[in-house]
Scaffold this motif. Structure first.
Motif, PDB file in Angstrom:
ATOM      1  N   PHE B 298       0.949  -1.199   0.249  1.00 43.14           N
ATOM      2  CA  PHE B 298      -0.058   0.120  -0.217  1.00 43.14           C
ATOM      3  C   PHE B 298       1.063   1.078  -0.004  1.00 43.14           C
ATOM      4  O   PHE B 298       0.448   1.946  -0.540  1.00 43.14           O
ATOM      5  N   SER B 301       1.753   2.056  -3.570  1.00 42.09           N
ATOM      6  CA  SER B 301       0.342   2.718  -4.662  1.00 42.09           C
ATOM      7  C   SER B 301       0.208   4.037  -3.615  1.00 42.09           C
ATOM      8  O   SER B 301       0.156   4.471  -5.038  1.00 42.09           O
ATOM      9  N   TYR B 302       0.636   3.991  -2.554  1.00 41.79           N
ATOM     10  CA  TYR B 302      -0.092   5.417  -2.384  1.00 41.79           C
ATOM     11  C   TYR B 302       1.169   6.480  -2.542  1.00 41.79           C
ATOM     12  O   TYR B 302       0.763   7.498  -3.533  1.00 41.79           O
ATOM     13  N   ILE B 304       2.354   5.490  -6.139  1.00 44.23           N
ATOM     14  CA  ILE B 304       1.979   5.600  -7.494  1.00 44.23           C
ATOM     15  C   ILE B 304       0.501   7.236  -7.459  1.00 44.23           C
ATOM     16  O   ILE B 304       0.929   7.306  -8.053  1.00 44.23           O
ATOM     17  N   GLY B 305      -0.225   6.964  -6.445  1.00 46.83           N
ATOM     18  CA  GLY B 305      -1.159   7.664  -6.324  1.00 46.83           C
ATOM     19  C   GLY B 305      -0.571   9.256  -6.501  1.00 46.83           C
ATOM     20  O   GLY B 305      -1.484   9.765  -7.145  1.00 46.83           O
ATOM     21  N   GLN B 308      -0.662  10.710  -9.931  1.00 53.35           N
ATOM     22  CA  GLN B 308      -2.329   9.937 -10.710  1.00 53.35           C
ATOM     23  C   GLN B 308      -2.333  11.144 -11.771  1.00 53.35           C
ATOM     24  O   GLN B 308      -3.020   9.945 -13.512  1.00 53.35           O
ATOM     25  N   LEU B 311       0.354   9.735 -14.369  1.00 53.03           N
ATOM     26  CA  LEU B 311      -0.516   8.602 -15.253  1.00 53.03           C
ATOM     27  C   LEU B 311      -1.963   8.514 -16.081  1.00 53.03           C
ATOM     28  O   LEU B 311      -1.269   7.826 -17.260  1.00 53.03           O
ATOM     29  N   ASP B 312      -2.545   9.604 -15.385  1.00 53.06           N
ATOM     30  CA  ASP B 312      -3.240  10.247 -17.048  1.00 53.06           C
ATOM     31  C   ASP B 312      -2.965  10.157 -18.137  1.00 53.06           C
ATOM     32  O   ASP B 312      -3.725  10.470 -19.110  1.00 53.06           O
TER      33      ASP B 312
END
Lengths: 450, 450
Positions: B298, B301-302, B304-305, B308, B311-312
């Motif tokens: 997690f 993932s945080y 990576i978040g 966002q 990545l978009d």
């Protein structure tokens, strides 16, 4: 006597080297420290210091230190010696250790060293050179004390007293026939409590462990562990004649190497990996492993790439997808480690594989249900999206089941086709858990989300 | 004598169990197979079969089999015995093994077992119970053969002959003063070649290895390995009196456990992990490890978040980012494994840490440059985008450098603050290489691409 001492000595020696005071180092290396400690000191030193220290060991002490040095490092030093020094040094070795080292030196030099030995010693070492290092023949020593069965205990005592000394780790006399066949063993502890008039035949043990020269070293180690042996006789498989004996000190090395083998192989490291090996050697070895793993990584990326359109629409998937792969990898490597150890201990065979697979699948399912619930709740809260929560939960369960099956069956399969499971297992497992993880998560998302 | 036999016997036994023919199994378990093999058979059986087989072992053989069974499984069986059977069984054990097992049984039962013993035996076992299982005191046996220094060799022989037998693995007599202080040791091999009229004092060895009862088991093992010992005397740290002796068979177990410990811990498995432990026990143990690793996942993932938006815009980043994390993880775990082994072998201290860190950083840089070039070329070809190629190459080099530093320093630091590096190391390392991998790759992309 604590081993912390090696590190303390290392501190002293390093400081003296830096300040150029070699007097104290010479003193430590040539008499003040036992040869075992000098060997440990060399093993704990980086290459440059190691070379400097070795040059400070006096010629007369080299042989004894080499005896205790790990093979890899000992061979490096021996390769730089001229033949004369090699011959001098070789006199310090037991026949089995010498044979091990000679196997790694150029043939021309080996011939010269052999030529310098007495006929008796040469025949011994040449005999040992014919066995693989990893077999009972390669582990054995030829210094046995043999007696005949028809003499009395009293005469046996007199016979022993004629020796100046008995070989180290002699715990039994070997009772042989006129043609050198092994008839029995006589533990010294039994000899010492026996009636002086009894004959050896009366008191010798006729049920004893005997090892054939071709037995693999790992089987020898298991036998020693199982039977609590200190030494065991080795015989020729054809003639049944006594060839020598294996002692526990050499077996302990095998046990340590075997137990370390799995851990080091799983990280793609060599068994005889020297902690302080030089930069280029280390870089090359590591590069190969990274290259192999890069293929795995690209396969995983390729799978992700298949779902480019899906990722383009829902960026949350990109954020969450490493969780699915990582949980599968962790669960799988737990199973893999357990099964690799079970195989090494010879516990896993056709009859219990199915039970093991069943257990691992159920454990995978239970843990999958538990943690997918936790992950689903966290995901739903984070992204405020119940659909993604369901999808990641499903993918986690699928990946944990695949991880369980792969972790159990892969090492057994690899072993059966003759590939070392510790070496190849973790790479293949990661490929499976990555591919299944990304495929199930992004696949489910494509079906239910888009 | 090959260990493959255990698996063959297992096959026979499993088939007989399935068909309900217990005759042959009883025969195998009660005499046809040596107790060591029966123990191996039980260890290689799933829980249900194991319980059935144990019930078929006759009461009179239970003690001998228990002796060879791994402690974890032995304790399970003993917990189900009534006190009377426990007392009968306990007579088969050497004092050190009995003390180890009693430590795991309820106090009330231990008292009853102790009360049933002769005063001499009870005093021995109670003495052993006061030492930790993982210390020299916990490893030692009290069955030493002691002699006085002023007698002659001839009288020593007569004294020994008065014994019905000598304890297993007796390789030396211990020479003690009237007040039980250890004056020297006398190897049997030396006794046997000595002049009958010499006194023990003349021939005893005064330079010998002696172990204080509080010494940790791991140090004892290192001492045995370094000095090639078969047995060593143990003394009380205060009174200096002789307490007992440690024999190589118990030390071999320590060596195997220690060597296996790192591998099992790195996968979050227990040292005494039973390959065939039941489902619920396994599930619980594994769940904890998965939960800890979920936190790591997690965190990744945080990170990576945080990117966002990036990545978009560029979906290729999502496809490639696992490569950066994975290469860092692999490189880091190689270093971690090597350093953990080096620490276990007591090779790594203040003086060589800096050299090791330097080497690992250079190796990381070289392999980083090599593989980032390869990855950059593949990326450029795949996505037809030279900028992403540069970015992933930079991220790979950064992550491999962090992996090298973390892999080297983390275990040393953990060891210093008293946390087992093998257990905590891999989780923390993965967190670092994931976070640094995603942060550097997506961070560089955000700066240079968006």
């Amino acid at each position: 006597m604590s081993d912390q001492n090696t590190l303390n000595h290392l501190q002293t020696v390093t400081e003296s080297l830096e300040s150029g005071e070699t007097m104290q180092i010479r003193y430590l290396l040539n008499g003040a420290l036992p040869a075992q400690d000098v060997a440990r000191l060399l093993e704990s030193s980086p290459p440059k210091e190691r070379k400097l220290l070795w040059e400070l060991v006096e010629a007369k002490n080299e042989g004894e230190v080499l005896q205790y040095l790990s093979e890899d490092i000992g061979i490096q030093f021996m390769k730089n010696m001229d033949t004369e020094r090699l011959i001098a040094v070789s006199e310090h070795f037991e026949s089995d250790d010498l044979a091990d080292l000679l196997q790694h030196l150029p043939e021309k030099i080996v011939k010269e060293v052999l030529a310098s030995m007495s006929i008796q010693d040469r025949t011994r070492v040449e005999g040992l050179l014919s066995y693989s290092e990893d077999s009972a023949g390669g582990l054995m020593n030829t210094d046995t004390i043999t007696i005949r069965p028809n003499i009395t205990v009293d005469i046996a005592f007199r016979y022993l007293r004629r020796h100046a000394s008995l070989p180290d780790m002699t715990d039994s006399l070997l009772v042989v026939s006129r043609s050198d066949r092994l008839l029995g063993t006589l533990p010294l502890t039994k000899l010492l409590v026996s009636d002086l008039n009894a004959t050896i035949r009366d008191i010798m043990e006729t049920e004893f462990t005997v090892i054939v020269a071709e037995t693999p070293a790992s089987e020898v180690a298991q036998l020693f562990e199982k039977m609590d042996l200190v030494s065991a006789p080795v015989i020729d498989s054809n003639t049944k004649k006594l060839l020598g004996r294996i002692t526990i000190d050499d077996v302990v090395d095998v046990i340590r190497d075997e137990a370390e083998h799995s851990m080091l192989s799983m990280a793609g490291l060599d068994d005889d990996e020297d902690t302080f090996s030089p930069i280029m050697k280390t870089t090359k070895r590591r590069a190969v492993w990274l290259g192999i793993n890069l293929i795995t990584a690209f396969i995983a990326s390729y799978v992700i790439g298949l779902f480019q359109a899906t990722l383009d629409q829902v960026v949350a998937l990109a954020i969450l997808m490493p969780i699915v792969a990582s949980m599968g990898g962790i669960a799988g490597s737990q199973v893999l480690t357990l099964v690799i150890r079970g195989i090494a201990l010879n516990q896993i065979g056709a009859t219990n594989t199915r039970w093991l697979l069943n257990r691992e699948l159920i454990v995978g399912l239970l843990n999958g249900l538990l943690w997918s619930t936790v992950i689903a709740i966290l995901t739903a809260l984070w992204f405020d999206n119940i659909k993604i929560a369901y999808i990641i939960a499903g993918a986690i369960v699928i990946n944990l089941l695949f991880a369980a099956a792969t972790g159990t069956l892969l090492p057994i399969l690899l072993k059966r086709i003759g590939i070392d499971p510790a070496l190849a297992g973790s790479v293949i497992l990661t490929t499976v858990t990555d591919v299944v993880g990304f495929l199930s998560f992004l696949g489910l998302a494509t079906i239910f989300l888009i």
